[in-house]
Design a protein around this motif. Structure first.
Motif, PDB file in Angstrom:
ATOM      1  N   GLY A  19      21.435 -51.768  12.589  1.00  0.00           N
ATOM      2  CA  GLY A  19      22.564 -51.190  13.397  1.00  0.00           C
ATOM      3  C   GLY A  19      23.856 -51.222  14.450  1.00  0.00           C
ATOM      4  O   GLY A  19      22.500 -51.918  15.433  1.00  0.00           O
ATOM      5  N   LYS A  20      24.572 -50.900  14.963  1.00  0.00           N
ATOM      6  CA  LYS A  20      24.806 -51.162  15.881  1.00  0.00           C
ATOM      7  C   LYS A  20      24.200 -50.188  16.928  1.00  0.00           C
ATOM      8  O   LYS A  20      23.913 -51.024  18.298  1.00  0.00           O
ATOM      9  N   GLY A  21      24.002 -49.064  16.477  1.00  0.00           N
ATOM     10  CA  GLY A  21      22.972 -48.887  17.796  1.00  0.00           C
ATOM     11  C   GLY A  21      22.034 -48.698  18.145  1.00  0.00           C
ATOM     12  O   GLY A  21      21.170 -49.318  17.756  1.00  0.00           O
ATOM     13  N   SER A  22      20.966 -47.536  18.719  1.00  0.00           N
ATOM     14  CA  SER A  22      19.580 -47.862  19.199  1.00  0.00           C
ATOM     15  C   SER A  22      18.794 -46.844  18.496  1.00  0.00           C
ATOM     16  O   SER A  22      17.727 -46.681  18.931  1.00  0.00           O
ATOM     17  N   GLY A  23      19.344 -46.158  17.370  1.00  0.00           N
ATOM     18  CA  GLY A  23      19.034 -45.204  17.088  1.00  0.00           C
ATOM     19  C   GLY A  23      17.323 -45.724  15.902  1.00  0.00           C
ATOM     20  O   GLY A  23      17.890 -46.798  15.720  1.00  0.00           O
ATOM     21  N   ALA A  32      24.116 -53.660   1.361  1.00  0.00           N
ATOM     22  CA  ALA A  32      24.392 -54.633   1.478  1.00  0.00           C
ATOM     23  C   ALA A  32      24.589 -56.138   2.890  1.00  0.00           C
ATOM     24  O   ALA A  32      24.719 -55.805   4.138  1.00  0.00           O
ATOM     25  N   ARG A  33      25.788 -56.069   1.788  1.00  0.00           N
ATOM     26  CA  ARG A  33      26.743 -56.378   1.923  1.00  0.00           C
ATOM     27  C   ARG A  33      27.624 -56.094   3.304  1.00  0.00           C
ATOM     28  O   ARG A  33      28.105 -56.836   4.498  1.00  0.00           O
ATOM     29  N   ARG A  60      28.594 -53.003  10.463  1.00  0.00           N
ATOM     30  CA  ARG A  60      27.021 -52.344  11.379  1.00  0.00           C
ATOM     31  C   ARG A  60      27.215 -51.473  11.258  1.00  0.00           C
ATOM     32  O   ARG A  60      26.934 -51.013  13.028  1.00  0.00           O
ATOM     33  N   ASN A  61      27.839 -50.797  10.819  1.00  0.00           N
ATOM     34  CA  ASN A  61      28.862 -49.386  11.680  1.00  0.00           C
ATOM     35  C   ASN A  61      27.612 -48.737  10.887  1.00  0.00           C
ATOM     36  O   ASN A  61      28.295 -47.568  10.359  1.00  0.00           O
ATOM     37  N   PHE A  62      26.371 -48.271  11.931  1.00  0.00           N
ATOM     38  CA  PHE A  62      25.796 -47.263  11.765  1.00  0.00           C
ATOM     39  C   PHE A  62      24.383 -47.612  12.755  1.00  0.00           C
ATOM     40  O   PHE A  62      24.598 -48.497  13.171  1.00  0.00           O
ATOM     41  N   ASP A  63      23.720 -46.585  12.491  1.00  0.00           N
ATOM     42  CA  ASP A  63      22.417 -45.661  13.714  1.00  0.00           C
ATOM     43  C   ASP A  63      21.507 -46.073  13.284  1.00  0.00           C
ATOM     44  O   ASP A  63      20.445 -44.799  12.350  1.00  0.00           O
ATOM     45  N   GLY A  64      20.790 -47.232  13.264  1.00  0.00           N
ATOM     46  CA  GLY A  64      19.281 -47.444  12.885  1.00  0.00           C
ATOM     47  C   GLY A  64      18.789 -48.773  12.193  1.00  0.00           C
ATOM     48  O   GLY A  64      19.321 -49.631  12.713  1.00  0.00           O
ATOM     49  N   THR A  65      17.949 -48.440  11.502  1.00  0.00           N
ATOM     50  CA  THR A  65      17.325 -49.115  10.997  1.00  0.00           C
ATOM     51  C   THR A  65      17.432 -49.196   8.929  1.00  0.00           C
ATOM     52  O   THR A  65      17.564 -48.511   8.579  1.00  0.00           O
TER      53      THR A  65
END
Length: 91
Positions: A11-15, A62-63, A69-74
């Motif tokens: 995602g966009k964040g760095s979590g 997934a798409r 990419r509006n989430f923090d993590g993987t």
């Protein structure tokens, strides 16, 4: 035995949070006796019922997540063959 296919999306964040989403993708051991253009062309391997729907239900989020990419993590997207009786989960 075929290995699972895994897609990894950050995602966009760095979590450091992680989640795994899984779908089975087995074919049924039966003939598809139709003339539909989406029928299986492999003898004794039918993709009827949820066998094609289940992977599609995982591809949709997934798409969306890949586009936003509006989430923090993987997120780990796991497409698992041989789930029904051939040891797919163990492999």
């Amino acid at each position: 035995m075929a290995p699972a296919w895994v897609g990894v999306l950050k995602g966009k964040g760095s979590g450091g949070k992680r989640i795994g989403l899984r779908a089975d993708m087995d074919a049924l051991p039966m003939e598809e006796n139709t003339n539909l253009r989406w029928r299986s062309t492999i003898p004794a391997a039918s993709t009827a019922a949820a066998m094609t729907g289940t992977p599609t239900m995982l591809l949709a989020p997934a798409r969306y997540l890949a586009e936003t990419r509006n989430f923090d993590g993987t997120v780990h997207f796991i497409f698992q063959p041989a789930e029904e009786g051939l040891g797919g989960a163990r492999a």
